[in-house]
Design a protein around this motif. Structure first.
Motif, PDB file in Angstrom:
ATOM      1  N   LEU A   1      36.673  51.019  32.940  1.00  0.00           N
ATOM      2  CA  LEU A   1      37.644  50.483  33.897  1.00  0.00           C
ATOM      3  C   LEU A   1      38.713  49.415  33.457  1.00  0.00           C
ATOM      4  O   LEU A   1      39.696  49.209  33.718  1.00  0.00           O
ATOM      5  N   TYR A   2      38.085  48.553  32.661  1.00  0.00           N
ATOM      6  CA  TYR A   2      39.000  47.260  32.016  1.00  0.00           C
ATOM      7  C   TYR A   2      40.102  47.776  31.355  1.00  0.00           C
ATOM      8  O   TYR A   2      41.338  47.402  31.858  1.00  0.00           O
ATOM      9  N   SER A   3      39.938  49.143  30.452  1.00  0.00           N
ATOM     10  CA  SER A   3      41.117  49.497  29.867  1.00  0.00           C
ATOM     11  C   SER A   3      42.338  49.945  30.950  1.00  0.00           C
ATOM     12  O   SER A   3      43.294  49.998  30.689  1.00  0.00           O
TER      13      SER A   3
ATOM     14  N   TRP B   1      41.093  40.230  49.688  1.00  0.00           N
ATOM     15  CA  TRP B   1      41.874  41.287  49.012  1.00  0.00           C
ATOM     16  C   TRP B   1      42.488  40.500  47.610  1.00  0.00           C
ATOM     17  O   TRP B   1      43.576  40.668  46.776  1.00  0.00           O
ATOM     18  N   ASN B   2      41.331  39.786  46.884  1.00  0.00           N
ATOM     19  CA  ASN B   2      41.717  39.123  45.687  1.00  0.00           C
ATOM     20  C   ASN B   2      41.863  40.144  44.380  1.00  0.00           C
ATOM     21  O   ASN B   2      41.325  41.184  44.613  1.00  0.00           O
ATOM     22  N   ASP B   3      42.424  39.890  43.529  1.00  0.00           N
ATOM     23  CA  ASP B   3      42.379  40.670  42.256  1.00  0.00           C
ATOM     24  C   ASP B   3      41.117  40.631  41.519  1.00  0.00           C
ATOM     25  O   ASP B   3      40.962  39.360  41.184  1.00  0.00           O
ATOM     26  N   LEU B   4      40.415  41.538  41.483  1.00  0.00           N
ATOM     27  CA  LEU B   4      39.086  41.718  40.836  1.00  0.00           C
ATOM     28  C   LEU B   4      39.051  41.642  39.445  1.00  0.00           C
ATOM     29  O   LEU B   4      38.119  41.854  38.806  1.00  0.00           O
ATOM     30  N   PHE B   5      40.052  41.778  38.643  1.00  0.00           N
ATOM     31  CA  PHE B   5      40.198  42.033  37.469  1.00  0.00           C
ATOM     32  C   PHE B   5      39.555  41.209  36.365  1.00  0.00           C
ATOM     33  O   PHE B   5      38.698  41.566  35.511  1.00  0.00           O
ATOM     34  N   GLU B   6      39.421  39.772  36.926  1.00  0.00           N
ATOM     35  CA  GLU B   6      38.776  38.881  36.138  1.00  0.00           C
ATOM     36  C   GLU B   6      37.151  39.126  36.122  1.00  0.00           C
ATOM     37  O   GLU B   6      36.472  39.002  35.212  1.00  0.00           O
ATOM     38  N   LYS B   7      36.590  39.773  37.149  1.00  0.00           N
ATOM     39  CA  LYS B   7      35.314  39.953  37.470  1.00  0.00           C
ATOM     40  C   LYS B   7      35.017  41.182  36.431  1.00  0.00           C
ATOM     41  O   LYS B   7      33.968  41.293  35.804  1.00  0.00           O
ATOM     42  N   VAL B   8      35.852  42.190  36.508  1.00  0.00           N
ATOM     43  CA  VAL B   8      35.628  43.322  35.315  1.00  0.00           C
ATOM     44  C   VAL B   8      35.719  43.142  33.791  1.00  0.00           C
ATOM     45  O   VAL B   8      35.076  43.508  33.101  1.00  0.00           O
ATOM     46  N   LYS B   9      36.604  41.834  33.701  1.00  0.00           N
ATOM     47  CA  LYS B   9      36.759  41.166  32.077  1.00  0.00           C
ATOM     48  C   LYS B   9      35.133  40.808  31.793  1.00  0.00           C
ATOM     49  O   LYS B   9      34.948  40.817  30.856  1.00  0.00           O
ATOM     50  N   GLU B  10      34.488  40.088  32.885  1.00  0.00           N
ATOM     51  CA  GLU B  10      33.166  39.481  32.798  1.00  0.00           C
ATOM     52  C   GLU B  10      32.156  40.461  32.753  1.00  0.00           C
ATOM     53  O   GLU B  10      30.866  40.158  32.262  1.00  0.00           O
ATOM     54  N   TRP B  11      32.252  41.388  33.205  1.00  0.00           N
ATOM     55  CA  TRP B  11      31.438  42.386  33.264  1.00  0.00           C
ATOM     56  C   TRP B  11      30.971  43.161  32.299  1.00  0.00           C
ATOM     57  O   TRP B  11      30.907  43.629  31.275  1.00  0.00           O
TER      58      TRP B  11
END
Length: 90
Positions: free
Chosen positions: A17-19, A80-90
């Motif tokens: 998902l991150y990539s 509807w926030n961008d959840l990308f930061e959560k994925v980076k931490e995940w």
């Protein structure tokens, strides 16, 4: 994935998902749907251990109405926030 105004939604499946989100954000594939419609905001995601399960879920979501997709997004991410930061931490 959604565009800035949330008028266009994209559903996909990936093993990384991150990539994949980075690819969407950087428009690595300029002729892709997400690049064409500026879908670069991760607003919802689910995780599966089994790819077949993930593909089945993707098809289920894609087959649903826009209203169902919006309800799904808002159940996890009402703003509807961008959840990308959560994925980076995940």
């Amino acid at each position: 994935m959604a565009n800035k105004s949330h008028s266009t939604l994209y559903t996909g499946v990936t093993s990384d998902l991150y990539s994949r989100v980075v690819e969407h954000k950087q428009k690595i594939h300029p002729k892709s749907f997400t690049a064409k419609y500026n879908c670069n905001k991760l607003v919802y995601f689910e995780s599966f251990h089994d790819i077949e399960e993930a593909i089945a879920r993707e098809k289920q979501i894609k087959g649903g109405s826009r209203a169902k997709k919006i309800a799904l997004i808002e159940s996890m991410n009402p703003e509807w926030n961008d959840l990308f930061e959560k994925v980076k931490e995940w």
